[in-house]
Design a protein around this motif. Structure first.
Motif, PDB file in Angstrom:
ATOM      1  N   CYS A   1       0.834  -1.208   0.000  1.00  0.00           N
ATOM      2  CA  CYS A   1       0.000   0.000   0.000  1.00  0.00           C
ATOM      3  C   CYS A   1       0.867   1.256   0.000  1.00  0.00           C
ATOM      4  N   ARG A   2       2.152   1.079  -0.254  1.00  0.00           N
ATOM      5  CA  ARG A   2       3.084   2.214  -0.216  1.00  0.00           C
ATOM      6  C   ARG A   2       2.648   3.343  -1.141  1.00  0.00           C
ATOM      7  N   VAL A   3       2.767   4.556  -0.643  1.00  0.00           N
ATOM      8  CA  VAL A   3       2.481   5.732  -1.460  1.00  0.00           C
ATOM      9  C   VAL A   3       3.627   6.721  -1.300  1.00  0.00           C
ATOM     10  N   LYS A   4       3.779   7.546  -2.326  1.00  0.00           N
ATOM     11  CA  LYS A   4       4.768   8.610  -2.258  1.00  0.00           C
ATOM     12  C   LYS A   4       4.010   9.917  -2.062  1.00  0.00           C
ATOM     13  N   VAL A   5       4.354  10.642  -1.026  1.00  0.00           N
ATOM     14  CA  VAL A   5       3.677  11.899  -0.722  1.00  0.00           C
ATOM     15  C   VAL A   5       4.309  12.990  -1.575  1.00  0.00           C
ATOM     16  N   THR A   6       3.508  13.631  -2.420  1.00  0.00           N
ATOM     17  CA  THR A   6       4.045  14.666  -3.300  1.00  0.00           C
ATOM     18  C   THR A   6       3.782  16.070  -2.760  1.00  0.00           C
ATOM     19  N   ALA A   7       2.807  16.208  -1.893  1.00  0.00           N
ATOM     20  CA  ALA A   7       2.538  17.513  -1.271  1.00  0.00           C
ATOM     21  C   ALA A   7       1.749  17.309   0.013  1.00  0.00           C
ATOM     22  N   GLY A   8       1.931  18.215   0.946  1.00  0.00           N
ATOM     23  CA  GLY A   8       1.168  18.174   2.196  1.00  0.00           C
ATOM     24  C   GLY A   8       1.654  17.135   3.176  1.00  0.00           C
ATOM     25  N   GLU A   9       2.941  16.831   3.112  1.00  0.00           N
ATOM     26  CA  GLU A   9       3.521  15.815   3.999  1.00  0.00           C
ATOM     27  C   GLU A   9       3.239  16.110   5.473  1.00  0.00           C
ATOM     28  N   GLU A  10       3.228  17.411   5.797  1.00  0.00           N
ATOM     29  CA  GLU A  10       3.024  17.807   7.197  1.00  0.00           C
ATOM     30  C   GLU A  10       1.595  17.546   7.674  1.00  0.00           C
ATOM     31  N   ASN A  11       0.699  17.243   6.730  1.00  0.00           N
ATOM     32  CA  ASN A  11      -0.690  16.982   7.098  1.00  0.00           C
ATOM     33  C   ASN A  11      -0.983  15.511   7.348  1.00  0.00           C
TER      34      ASN A  11
END
Ligand code: FES
Length: 145
Positions: free
Chosen positions: A87-97
Protein backbone atom coordinates in the motif's frame (compact mmCIF):
# COMPACT_ATOMS: atom_id res chain seq x y z
CA UNK A 1 -32.30 -13.76 57.72
CA UNK A 2 -35.13 -13.10 55.32
CA UNK A 3 -34.38 -14.51 51.84
CA UNK A 4 -36.33 -11.62 50.32
CA UNK A 5 -33.90 -9.07 51.80
CA UNK A 6 -31.46 -9.67 48.96
CA UNK A 7 -34.25 -9.41 46.42
CA UNK A 8 -35.43 -6.16 47.96
CA UNK A 9 -31.91 -4.77 47.95
CA UNK A 10 -31.42 -5.76 44.31
CA UNK A 11 -34.79 -4.26 43.37
CA UNK A 12 -33.89 -1.02 45.15
CA UNK A 13 -30.55 -0.84 43.31
CA UNK A 14 -32.28 -1.51 39.99
CA UNK A 15 -34.80 1.26 40.66
CA UNK A 16 -31.94 3.59 41.57
CA UNK A 17 -30.03 2.68 38.41
CA UNK A 18 -33.09 3.11 36.20
CA UNK A 19 -33.87 6.51 37.69
CA UNK A 20 -33.17 9.80 35.93
CA UNK A 21 -29.56 10.34 34.94
CA UNK A 22 -27.83 12.94 37.04
CA UNK A 23 -27.12 16.24 35.30
CA UNK A 24 -23.50 16.55 34.23
CA UNK A 25 -21.56 19.04 36.22
CA UNK A 26 -20.45 22.38 34.85
CA UNK A 27 -16.90 21.23 34.11
CA UNK A 28 -18.15 18.32 32.01
CA UNK A 29 -20.57 20.59 30.13
CA UNK A 30 -17.76 23.09 29.46
CA UNK A 31 -15.50 20.30 28.14
CA UNK A 32 -18.29 19.04 25.90
CA UNK A 33 -18.94 22.55 24.55
CA UNK A 34 -15.20 23.05 23.88
CA UNK A 35 -14.99 19.72 22.06
CA UNK A 36 -18.07 20.58 20.02
CA UNK A 37 -16.53 23.92 19.02
CA UNK A 38 -13.29 22.15 18.08
CA UNK A 39 -15.10 19.59 15.95
CA UNK A 40 -17.16 22.20 14.13
CA UNK A 41 -14.08 24.37 13.55
CA UNK A 42 -12.31 21.47 11.84
CA UNK A 43 -14.45 19.75 9.22
CA UNK A 44 -14.56 16.01 9.46
CA UNK A 45 -13.46 15.45 5.89
CA UNK A 46 -10.40 16.78 4.14
CA UNK A 47 -9.70 16.83 0.41
CA UNK A 48 -6.84 14.66 -0.77
CA UNK A 49 -5.45 13.86 -4.18
CA UNK A 50 -4.73 10.22 -4.88
CA UNK A 51 -2.89 9.57 -8.15
CA UNK A 52 -4.40 12.73 -9.52
CA UNK A 53 -7.95 11.83 -8.43
CA UNK A 54 -9.59 14.20 -6.00
CA UNK A 55 -11.16 12.28 -3.16
CA UNK A 56 -12.13 13.00 0.41
CA UNK A 57 -10.66 11.48 3.52
CA UNK A 58 -12.04 11.36 7.01
CA UNK A 59 -9.90 13.46 9.34
CA UNK A 60 -7.93 10.98 11.42
CA UNK A 61 -8.65 8.16 8.98
CA UNK A 62 -6.03 6.39 6.90
CA UNK A 63 -5.12 7.04 3.29
CA UNK A 64 -6.03 3.45 2.49
CA UNK A 65 -9.47 3.90 4.01
CA UNK A 66 -10.04 7.02 1.93
CA UNK A 67 -8.85 5.29 -1.23
CA UNK A 68 -11.08 2.28 -0.75
CA UNK A 69 -14.06 4.40 0.18
CA UNK A 70 -13.64 6.32 -3.06
CA UNK A 71 -13.52 3.01 -4.92
CA UNK A 72 -9.80 3.27 -5.70
CA UNK A 73 -8.35 -0.21 -5.64
CA UNK A 74 -5.06 0.26 -3.87
CA UNK A 75 -3.25 -2.98 -3.10
CA UNK A 76 -3.25 -3.94 0.58
CA UNK A 77 -2.30 -7.59 0.72
CA UNK A 78 -1.77 -7.90 4.47
CA UNK A 79 -5.07 -6.26 5.34
CA UNK A 80 -3.61 -3.04 6.75
CA UNK A 81 -1.32 -4.73 9.26
CA UNK A 82 1.84 -2.91 8.13
CA UNK A 83 3.41 -6.14 6.95
CA UNK A 84 3.36 -6.21 3.15
CA UNK A 85 4.04 -2.58 2.17
CA UNK A 86 2.01 -3.05 -1.02
CA UNK A 87 0.00 0.00 0.00
CA UNK A 88 3.08 2.21 -0.22
CA UNK A 89 2.48 5.73 -1.46
CA UNK A 90 4.77 8.61 -2.26
CA UNK A 91 3.68 11.90 -0.72
CA UNK A 92 4.05 14.67 -3.30
CA UNK A 93 2.54 17.51 -1.27
CA UNK A 94 1.17 18.17 2.20
CA UNK A 95 3.52 15.81 4.00
CA UNK A 96 3.02 17.81 7.20
CA UNK A 97 -0.69 16.98 7.10
CA UNK A 98 -0.09 13.32 7.82
CA UNK A 99 0.30 12.01 11.36
CA UNK A 100 3.90 11.19 12.28
CA UNK A 101 5.14 7.76 11.33
CA UNK A 102 4.70 5.09 13.96
CA UNK A 103 7.49 2.69 14.86
CA UNK A 104 5.52 -0.14 13.21
CA UNK A 105 5.29 1.79 9.94
CA UNK A 106 8.95 2.82 10.09
CA UNK A 107 10.10 -0.76 10.67
CA UNK A 108 7.91 -2.08 7.86
CA UNK A 109 9.22 0.48 5.39
CA UNK A 110 12.80 -0.22 6.43
CA UNK A 111 12.23 -3.95 6.06
CA UNK A 112 10.93 -3.38 2.54
CA UNK A 113 13.89 -1.13 1.75
CA UNK A 114 11.85 2.05 1.40
CA UNK A 115 13.99 4.68 2.99
CA UNK A 116 12.59 7.79 1.34
CA UNK A 117 11.19 10.27 3.83
CA UNK A 118 8.19 10.86 1.60
CA UNK A 119 7.21 7.21 1.35
CA UNK A 120 4.39 6.17 3.63
CA UNK A 121 2.18 3.16 4.15
CA UNK A 122 -1.34 4.17 3.15
CA UNK A 123 -2.77 1.78 5.70
CA UNK A 124 -0.93 3.50 8.54
CA UNK A 125 -0.69 7.16 7.49
CA UNK A 126 -3.49 9.12 9.13
CA UNK A 127 -4.79 12.19 7.37
CA UNK A 128 -4.98 15.46 9.26
CA UNK A 129 -5.21 17.87 6.34
CA UNK A 130 -4.99 18.18 2.55
CA UNK A 131 -2.37 15.94 1.03
CA UNK A 132 -1.35 14.65 -2.40
CA UNK A 133 -0.04 11.13 -2.85
CA UNK A 134 0.87 8.73 -5.65
CA UNK A 135 0.74 4.98 -5.30
CA UNK A 136 4.06 3.19 -5.70
CA UNK A 137 2.48 0.05 -7.12
CA UNK A 138 -0.06 0.26 -9.92
CA UNK A 139 -3.68 0.48 -8.87
CA UNK A 140 -5.74 -2.60 -9.55
CA UNK A 141 -8.47 -0.65 -11.31
CA UNK A 142 -11.64 0.76 -9.85
CA UNK A 143 -13.86 -1.21 -7.57
CA UNK A 144 -16.83 -2.37 -9.67
CA UNK A 145 -20.37 -1.30 -8.73
S1 FES B 1 -1.70 -3.10 3.58
FE1 FES B 1 0.03 -4.23 4.04
S2 FES B 1 1.37 -2.75 4.76
FE2 FES B 1 -0.36 -1.60 4.30
Amino acid sequence: MNPHDDDNAIAARLREAAGPAPMPDAALRARFAARLRDVTAHPETVPIQFDGRKIEARRGGTLLGAALKSRTRLMHLCGARALCATCRVKVTAGEENLAPMSLKERLSLRYHLSFGSRTRLACQARVQGPVEVESVFPLCGDVPD
